[in-house]
Enzyme design. Sequence first.
Site, PDB file in Angstrom:
ATOM      1  N   GLY A 147      77.241  89.926  22.260  1.00  0.00           N
ATOM      2  CA  GLY A 147      77.570  88.609  22.762  1.00  0.00           C
ATOM      3  C   GLY A 147      77.379  88.549  24.270  1.00  0.00           C
ATOM      4  O   GLY A 147      77.306  89.579  24.950  1.00  0.00           O
ATOM      5  N   CYS A 148      77.291  87.343  24.811  1.00  0.00           N
ATOM      6  CA  CYS A 148      77.037  87.192  26.249  1.00  0.00           C
ATOM      7  C   CYS A 148      78.205  87.721  27.078  1.00  0.00           C
ATOM      8  O   CYS A 148      78.004  88.477  28.040  1.00  0.00           O
ATOM      9  CB  CYS A 148      76.734  85.741  26.592  1.00  0.00           C
ATOM     10  SG  CYS A 148      77.981  84.554  26.049  1.00  0.00           S
ATOM     11  N   TYR A 149      79.433  87.365  26.710  1.00  0.00           N
ATOM     12  CA  TYR A 149      80.586  87.877  27.449  1.00  0.00           C
ATOM     13  C   TYR A 149      80.706  89.404  27.341  1.00  0.00           C
ATOM     14  O   TYR A 149      80.914  90.079  28.363  1.00  0.00           O
ATOM     15  CB  TYR A 149      81.884  87.238  26.942  1.00  0.00           C
ATOM     16  CG  TYR A 149      82.164  85.845  27.429  1.00  0.00           C
ATOM     17  CD1 TYR A 149      82.206  85.540  28.794  1.00  0.00           C
ATOM     18  CD2 TYR A 149      82.430  84.807  26.533  1.00  0.00           C
ATOM     19  CE1 TYR A 149      82.490  84.257  29.233  1.00  0.00           C
ATOM     20  CE2 TYR A 149      82.725  83.526  26.967  1.00  0.00           C
ATOM     21  CZ  TYR A 149      82.753  83.251  28.321  1.00  0.00           C
ATOM     22  OH  TYR A 149      83.043  81.985  28.755  1.00  0.00           O
ATOM     23  N   THR A 151      78.393  91.569  26.955  1.00  0.00           N
ATOM     24  CA  THR A 151      77.351  92.197  27.763  1.00  0.00           C
ATOM     25  C   THR A 151      77.820  92.352  29.202  1.00  0.00           C
ATOM     26  O   THR A 151      77.773  93.449  29.783  1.00  0.00           O
ATOM     27  CB  THR A 151      76.055  91.371  27.717  1.00  0.00           C
ATOM     28  OG1 THR A 151      75.511  91.425  26.391  1.00  0.00           O
ATOM     29  CG2 THR A 151      75.024  91.918  28.697  1.00  0.00           C
ATOM     30  N   GLU A 240      76.762  83.100  33.856  1.00  0.00           N
ATOM     31  CA  GLU A 240      78.013  83.676  33.401  1.00  0.00           C
ATOM     32  C   GLU A 240      78.488  84.737  34.382  1.00  0.00           C
ATOM     33  O   GLU A 240      77.673  85.431  35.013  1.00  0.00           O
ATOM     34  CB  GLU A 240      77.774  84.325  32.037  1.00  0.00           C
ATOM     35  CG  GLU A 240      78.974  84.987  31.426  1.00  0.00           C
ATOM     36  CD  GLU A 240      78.653  85.403  30.009  1.00  0.00           C
ATOM     37  OE1 GLU A 240      78.826  84.575  29.105  1.00  0.00           O
ATOM     38  OE2 GLU A 240      78.195  86.538  29.822  1.00  0.00           O
TER      39      GLU A 240
END
Length: 344
Positions: A147-149, A151, A240
């Site tokens: 997931g992006c978070y 990572t 992000e």
Amino acid sequence: MNVGVVGGSGYGGAELVRLLAAHPALKLRTVAGKSAAGKRLDSVFPHLLGVDGADQRLTPATPEQLKGCDLVFLATPHEVSLDLAPALLAQGSAVVDLSGAFRLAPDVFAEWYGLPHIAPDLSPAVYGLPELFRDQIADARLVANPGCYPTAALLAMAPLAELVEPGSVVINGMSGASGAGKGLRDDLHLSHATANVAPYGAPRHRHTPEIEAIWGALVGAPDPPAVTFTPHLVPMARGELCTVVARLLDGAEAPDVSDAFVGAFAAETFVSFLGMDQWPATTHVIGGNGAHIGAAVDPRTRRVTVACASDNLVKGASGQAIQNANLMLGLPETAGLSPAGVYP
């Protein structure tokens, strides 16, 4: 090599098409999508006009449509990935899944996602964070793209594995609205999101067990240490930043933190350690597959703070998926990718 993209009508799928157009070895053979099947991709996403592969029409997302693909990217909801991945593997395609379908042990998935795992023998798959699991990814046929978070959070946490109390980690994440996908929601309306910052999903955001599982592996804990993770929606389209705070072990000092980050990332193309007391900014990473990290130690509180900025759609999703595909197919890991952002 021929590749397919499922979920071509979403942000992640569109970003895959944009990045694949510049890839020297991967040819986009099939783009599939449910809501836009039958439409030309560049009519769904006009920013792709003129891009190689964007003139084809989206097909239905079936295994039959994806036959002949050496690798398939699943930029799909987890329910779709659970259904498609086993069939694609059975017909000979490698798979990089961008959903949460194969990141967790089946029982943990059922607890956090609220439905039984229908392919438990495939999960958890190899975790697709190349800077940490490069060798395993290269040998895998199914890779669970992070997931992006997670990572950003895990890149900030990994060098601290021997320096901090594992159960002391607190993570604050901030993401642009594209992280929520293309679907409409009241809190994503311009009139609400503009000039507004708000937390959401705490304390049971689905990325929490993903972070805990990998953190537990990094620190060698038999049971994953609990972390506190609070995501926030910030008023920008993409980008992000995760800030990690943890308590240092006795004897660990600022030079140890600096040495750990330099040692972890000095040879990495896509992760840059800016230095102690230097902070990353999302505006410097937008559009690229790079992640920028800065850190500081507060001797008064004995806590370390680490911040990692990335593009949630590139290093946090589609760019990292291509990085994984390159490893799986025996290609240079950097093929078709650049760490450089688009600035200003």
